[in-house]
Design a protein around this motif. Structure first.
Motif, PDB file in Angstrom:
ATOM      1  N   GLY A 258       0.777  -1.237   0.000  1.00 59.97           N
ATOM      2  CA  GLY A 258       0.000   0.000   0.000  1.00 59.97           C
ATOM      3  C   GLY A 258       0.804   1.279   0.000  1.00 59.97           C
ATOM      4  N   LEU A 259       2.111   1.166  -0.105  1.00 60.89           N
ATOM      5  CA  LEU A 259       2.973   2.333   0.026  1.00 60.89           C
ATOM      6  C   LEU A 259       2.919   3.239  -1.203  1.00 60.89           C
ATOM      7  CD1 LEU A 259       5.128   3.618   1.903  1.00 60.89           C
ATOM      8  CD2 LEU A 259       6.849   2.350   0.589  1.00 60.89           C
ATOM      9  N   ILE A 260       2.845   4.537  -0.957  1.00 63.45           N
ATOM     10  CA  ILE A 260       3.075   5.524  -2.020  1.00 63.45           C
ATOM     11  C   ILE A 260       4.418   6.176  -1.725  1.00 63.45           C
ATOM     12  CG2 ILE A 260       2.259   7.605  -3.178  1.00 63.45           C
ATOM     13  CD1 ILE A 260      -0.555   6.771  -2.766  1.00 63.45           C
ATOM     14  N   THR A 264       2.244   4.700   6.226  1.00 64.93           N
ATOM     15  CA  THR A 264       1.457   4.733   7.465  1.00 64.93           C
ATOM     16  C   THR A 264       0.879   3.362   7.797  1.00 64.93           C
ATOM     17  OG1 THR A 264      -0.665   5.209   6.386  1.00 64.93           O
ATOM     18  CG2 THR A 264       0.765   7.090   6.889  1.00 64.93           C
ATOM     19  N   GLY A 265       1.085   2.394   6.927  1.00 63.93           N
ATOM     20  CA  GLY A 265       0.464   1.089   7.106  1.00 63.93           C
ATOM     21  C   GLY A 265      -0.907   0.991   6.462  1.00 63.93           C
ATOM     22  N   GLY A 266      -1.399   2.092   5.909  1.00 62.42           N
ATOM     23  CA  GLY A 266      -2.676   2.073   5.195  1.00 62.42           C
ATOM     24  C   GLY A 266      -2.465   1.777   3.726  1.00 62.42           C
ATOM     25  N   ASN A 267      -3.518   1.315   3.054  1.00 64.53           N
ATOM     26  CA  ASN A 267      -3.396   1.025   1.622  1.00 64.53           C
ATOM     27  C   ASN A 267      -4.514   1.634   0.791  1.00 64.53           C
ATOM     28  OD1 ASN A 267      -5.563  -0.597   2.290  1.00 64.53           O
ATOM     29  ND2 ASN A 267      -4.693  -2.489   1.469  1.00 64.53           N
ATOM     30  N   GLY A 285      -4.127   5.226   8.861  1.00 58.74           N
ATOM     31  CA  GLY A 285      -2.918   4.473   9.128  1.00 58.74           C
ATOM     32  C   GLY A 285      -3.147   3.307  10.058  1.00 58.74           C
ATOM     33  N   ILE A 286      -2.093   2.541  10.276  1.00 56.59           N
ATOM     34  CA  ILE A 286      -2.164   1.377  11.150  1.00 56.59           C
ATOM     35  C   ILE A 286      -2.442   1.790  12.598  1.00 56.59           C
ATOM     36  CG2 ILE A 286       0.279   1.248  11.776  1.00 56.59           C
ATOM     37  CD1 ILE A 286       0.088  -1.787  11.143  1.00 56.59           C
ATOM     38  N   ASP A 287      -2.206   3.065  12.908  1.00 58.63           N
ATOM     39  CA  ASP A 287      -2.468   3.586  14.244  1.00 58.63           C
ATOM     40  C   ASP A 287      -3.900   4.070  14.414  1.00 58.63           C
ATOM     41  OD1 ASP A 287      -2.342   5.760  12.582  1.00 58.63           O
ATOM     42  OD2 ASP A 287      -0.700   6.769  13.634  1.00 58.63           O
ATOM     43  N   GLY A 288      -4.712   3.950  13.363  1.00 54.89           N
ATOM     44  CA  GLY A 288      -6.112   4.349  13.438  1.00 54.89           C
ATOM     45  C   GLY A 288      -6.360   5.825  13.226  1.00 54.89           C
ATOM     46  N   LEU A 289      -5.323   6.581  12.887  1.00 52.26           N
ATOM     47  CA  LEU A 289      -5.464   8.014  12.647  1.00 52.26           C
ATOM     48  C   LEU A 289      -5.546   8.308  11.150  1.00 52.26           C
ATOM     49  CD1 LEU A 289      -2.848   9.345  15.223  1.00 52.26           C
ATOM     50  CD2 LEU A 289      -5.340   9.207  15.507  1.00 52.26           C
ATOM     51  N   ALA A 290      -6.076   9.488  10.828  1.00 53.62           N
ATOM     52  CA  ALA A 290      -6.159   9.926   9.429  1.00 53.62           C
ATOM     53  C   ALA A 290      -4.888  10.679   9.072  1.00 53.62           C
ATOM     54  CB  ALA A 290      -7.382  10.809   9.215  1.00 53.62           C
ATOM     55  N   TRP A 291      -4.178  10.200   8.060  1.00 51.22           N
ATOM     56  CA  TRP A 291      -2.932  10.824   7.617  1.00 51.22           C
ATOM     57  C   TRP A 291      -3.143  11.487   6.258  1.00 51.22           C
ATOM     58  CZ3 TRP A 291       1.512  11.303  10.404  1.00 51.22           C
ATOM     59  CH2 TRP A 291       1.591  10.566  11.597  1.00 51.22           C
ATOM     60  N   TYR A 292      -2.451  12.594   6.070  1.00 52.23           N
ATOM     61  CA  TYR A 292      -2.627  13.400   4.863  1.00 52.23           C
ATOM     62  C   TYR A 292      -1.283  13.589   4.170  1.00 52.23           C
ATOM     63  CZ  TYR A 292      -6.985  14.453   7.263  1.00 52.23           C
ATOM     64  OH  TYR A 292      -8.186  14.341   7.908  1.00 52.23           O
ATOM     65  N   GLN A 293      -1.321  13.650   2.841  1.00 48.57           N
ATOM     66  CA  GLN A 293      -0.136  13.996   2.070  1.00 48.57           C
ATOM     67  C   GLN A 293      -0.551  14.796   0.838  1.00 48.57           C
ATOM     68  OE1 GLN A 293       1.747  10.412   0.112  1.00 48.57           O
ATOM     69  NE2 GLN A 293       0.433   9.373   1.597  1.00 48.57           N
ATOM     70  N   LYS A 294       0.234  15.816   0.566  1.00 50.67           N
ATOM     71  CA  LYS A 294      -0.020  16.659  -0.594  1.00 50.67           C
ATOM     72  C   LYS A 294       1.083  16.452  -1.613  1.00 50.67           C
ATOM     73  CE  LYS A 294      -2.457  20.286   1.980  1.00 50.67           C
ATOM     74  NZ  LYS A 294      -2.491  21.728   2.330  1.00 50.67           N
ATOM     75  N   LEU A 295       0.674  16.228  -2.859  1.00 52.61           N
ATOM     76  CA  LEU A 295       1.616  16.042  -3.957  1.00 52.61           C
ATOM     77  C   LEU A 295       1.400  17.138  -5.000  1.00 52.61           C
ATOM     78  CD1 LEU A 295       1.136  12.184  -4.553  1.00 52.61           C
ATOM     79  CD2 LEU A 295       2.743  13.312  -2.983  1.00 52.61           C
TER      80      LEU A 295
END
Length: 299
Positions: A258-260, A264-267, A285-295
């Motif tokens: 699931g990595l970009i 975060t462990g999310g896919n 993520g695997i920690d149950g939180l919402a992670w953000y990334q801007k490209l």
């Protein structure tokens, strides 16, 4: 004595009618024969060694054969049932993504006697990606993206039920350099699906909670990992509960780990916003939180 011929005739006719009405009808079904030698063959459209679940059409050829069968009742495993005859029938599944279905066939013989057979089939159904999403992401062929390192919040985190990085938003150029040199290429395929390749220059950035998920050990850091190869993405409607004010309403799944460019462990990545030059992604993520990334598009 005078005989009333007419009265006697009436009595005889009534007796005959009464006898006839009391006699039960007899029915015959003939010989009851159960179906035998029941065979079920399933062929997924366009399936091959590299794509055993097919290329996304969702079509499956069902071939039925047996002896002493009048008809077949077929449960397709997705809530639908169909009546089929012997030979080959093509059905189409519609649930996007890769799913398993158990197809159950009841071959019906004379008098309702049945024989049953079941088989599981795995089918990939390509989501119809909206044209604006497809074109902005790939430019109509392929497009290279990098982390938007000077944009505040290019990496961030917040609660799972939110849609902004309210816990933390990275300042420009704040994170490790290995996060900023990754190149993510989104590719439009001939059938209007999207695949992705990554050039991470040998390392990717992981959060501490996800390091073991990727086979490593340690805190927030850069780690050696091989992300080579092209991965076919599965698009679908977003499942986060977002709305048109905070999301495009679409998400995609990255197979494998699931990595970009930010692990975060999310896919599964929801596209919160997308233009021809910028994209904001959200994943749990695997920690149950919402992670953000801007490209942004690579200059």
């Amino acid at each position: 004595m005078k005989i009333n011929i007419k009265a006697i005739a009436i009595i005889i006719i009534a007796a005959v009618i009464g006898y006839s009405s009391c006699k039960k009808p007899e029915y015959s079904f003939g010989q009851l024969t159960s179906p035998s030698d029941l065979k079920l063959t399933l062929v997924v459209d366009s399936a091959d060694a590299a794509n055993p679940a097919g290329m996304g059409s969702g079509k499956v050829k069902i071939t039925l054969a047996s002896n002493n069968t009048i008809t077949y009742r077929v449960d397709l495993g997705d809530g639908r049932t169909q009546v089929m005859g012997a030979g080959t029938t093509t059905v189409k599944y519609n649930n996007p993504g890769t799913n398993d279905y158990t197809i159950t066939v009841n071959a019906v013989g004379t008098g309702g006697s049945t024989s049953t057979i079941s088989k599981k089939v795995t089918v990939f159904v390509a989501f119809v990606i909206p044209a604006d999403i497809l074109n902005n992401l790939t430019g109509g062929s392929s497009k290279v993206w990098v982390t938007d390192r000077t944009n505040p919040g290019h990496v961030g985190v917040g609660p799972a039920d939110g849609f902004t990085p309210s816990y933390y938003a990275a300042a420009p150029n704040e994170r490790a350099e290995c996060l900023y040199d990754d190149e993510i290429t989104f590719i439009k395929n001939a059938n209007n699906t999207v695949s992705m390749s990554i050039n991470n220059k040998g390392q990717s950035f992981f959060i501490a909670a996800a390091s073991t998920f990727y086979g490593k050990s340690g805190g927030d850091n850069c780690y050696d990992i091989d992300v080579s190869g092209v991965r076919n993405l599965s698009f679908m409607n977003a499942t986060s509960g977002s709305n048109s004010s905070n999301s495009t309403g679409y998400q995609f799944l990255v197979p494998g780990n699931g990595l970009i460019n930010f692990g975060t462990g999310g896919n599964t990545y929801e596209i919160l916003s997308l233009t021809s030059t910028q994209i904001t992604l959200r994943n749990i993520g695997i920690d149950g939180l919402a992670w953000y990334q801007k490209l942004k598009v690579k200059p």
